[in-house]
Design an enzyme around this catalytic site. Structure first.
Site, short mmCIF file in Angstrom:
data_model
loop_
_atom_site.label_atom_id
_atom_site.label_comp_id
_atom_site.label_asym_id
_atom_site.label_seq_id
_atom_site.Cartn_x
_atom_site.Cartn_y
_atom_site.Cartn_z
CD GLU A 28 -2.75 1.38 2.63
OE1 GLU A 28 -3.71 2.29 2.30
OE2 GLU A 28 -2.50 0.74 3.40
CE LYS A 58 -6.53 0.00 1.82
NZ LYS A 58 -7.14 -0.44 3.05
#
Length: 295
Positions: free
Chosen positions: A176, A213
Site C-alpha cells: 500500500e 492497495k
C-alpha cells in the site's frame, strides 16, 4: 496459502473491509462512531470499545462473504475473538471472509516527499504467529505526499523488499503506497508510482504474486496495466479521506479495481443505533461499495 482463499481473492466479486485502525487513528474512528474520548479513561478501554465496534460489524448479517471478500485486522484484533471464536477463524469459517493482518509499525518522518514505513524488527515472528492463526495475507502502508521520483522509488523498493519477506512466510502481501489525495501534484505522483511499481513487479520471481492497495487515481482507468499484470493477484483501492459517495463514484470509473475502504465503510454507523438500525445502515454501505467494486 489456502487455495480456496486464494481463488476467492483472485476471482471473487466484492471488496475488502479495512478494520485495522491502530492506536493513532482509533480515537477518530470512535468519535465518528458516536463515542467521545471522554467516554474512556485508558488505552485499554479505548481498544475494548473499538473491538466492540468491529465485532458488531463482522457479526452483522449484512457482513458476509457474498459481498465482502476479505477483512484487514489490527494485530490486537487478530488476538481477540468475534462471536466466541478466534477472529480469523470466525471471519473465514462463519462468514467466508478472507482474513488479512496489518503488519506495519507506522510511518517514518517525511523525506524526499514521502513517508517510508518504520522498521519492523519483529516481522518474522509476527508472520509466523499470523499464519498459525489462519491469516491469509498482510497489509502495510507508506505515504507519498508529492511527485518526487527519488522518494517514490524508495517507497516501492521498501514495500517490495518487505513483500518478499511476507511471501517467503507463505502469506499474501498487500502493498500500500498511498498517494495523499491532497497532494498538489497527485496525478504526476501516480505516474511516477506506476512506473516504479511496474519495475518492481517485473523483477519478481516467476509465479510470485502480490496485491496492491492504491489511492483512486486522478485519471480513470490509469492502473489498468497493473490490474492485468501477471504478478498481481488483485488491485484494491483505499478511500483516502473521500466520502463514501465520492469514493464509490471514483472507484466505479476504474474497472477491475475493488474497494478496501475503512472510514467510508463505517460512515453513518453509530454506537447509539439499535441493532436493526445498525444492520440496515451497514447493509446499505456494504451494498453501495459492492456495486462500485464490480464495475
Amino acid at each position: 496459502m489456502n487455495q480456496e482463499q486464494l481463488d476467492k481473492m483472485a476471482k471473487g466479486k466484492g471488496f475488502i473491509a479495512a478494520l485495522d485502525q491502530s492506536g493513532g487513528s482509533t480515537p477518530k474512528a470512535l468519535r465518528l462512531y458516536g463515542i467521545e474520548e471522554s467516554s474512556y479513561g485508558s488505552e485499554a478501554q479505548m481498544f475494548d470499545l473499538v473491538h466492540a465496534m468491529r465485532e458488531r460489524i463482522v457479526t452483522s448479517p449484512a457482513f458476509t462473504g457474498q459481498r465482502v471478500l476479505g477483512a484487514i485486522l489490527f494485530e490486537m484484533t487478530m488476538d481477540r475473538q468475534f462471536g466466541g471464536m478466534a477472529a480469523a477463524d470466525y471471519l473465514w469459517r462463519k462468514k467466508q471472509v478472507v482474513p488479512f493482518l496489518k503488519v506495519d509499525k507506522g510511518l517514518a518522518a517525511e523525506a524526499d516527499g514521502v513517508q517510508l514505513m518504520k522498521p519492523m524488527p519483529g516481522l518474522d515472528a509476527l508472520l509466523e504467529r499470523a499464519a498459525a492463526k489462519g491469516i491469509f495475507g498482510t497489509k502495510m502502508r507508506s505515504v507519498i505526499n508529492g511527485a518526487n521520483a527519488k522518494g517514490i522509488d524508495a517507497v516501492a523498493a521498501q514495500q517490495f523488499e518487505v513483500g518478499k519477506q511476507i511471501l517467503a512466510a507463505g502469506l499474501m502481501p498487500i502493498i500500500e503506497p498511498e498517494v495523499n489525495i491532497k497532494a498538489a501534484d497527485k496525478k504526476e505522483a501516480e505516474s511516477l508510482l506506476k512506473t516504479a511499481l511496474l519495475r518492481q513487479l517485473d523483477a519478481l520471481a516467476h509465479g510470485q504474486q502480490v496485491m496492491l492497495k492504491l489511492t483512486i487515481p486522478s485519471v480513470p482507468g490509469f492502473y489498468a496495466e497493473l490490474v492485468r499484470h501477471p504478478r498481481i493477484l488483485r488491485v484494491v483501492a483505499l478511500s483516502g479521506g473521500y466520502s463514501r459517495d465520492e469514493s464509490n463514484a471514483l472507484l466505479a470509473q476504474n474497472p477491475g479495481v475493488i474497494a478496501s475502504f475503512s472510514r467510508a465503510l463505517t460512515e453513518g454507523l453509530t454506537a447509539q443505533q439499535s441493532d436493526a438500525e445498525f444492520n440496515a445502515a451497514l447493509d446499505q454501505s456494504v451494498e453501495s461499495i459492492y456495486q462500485a467494486s464490480i464495475t
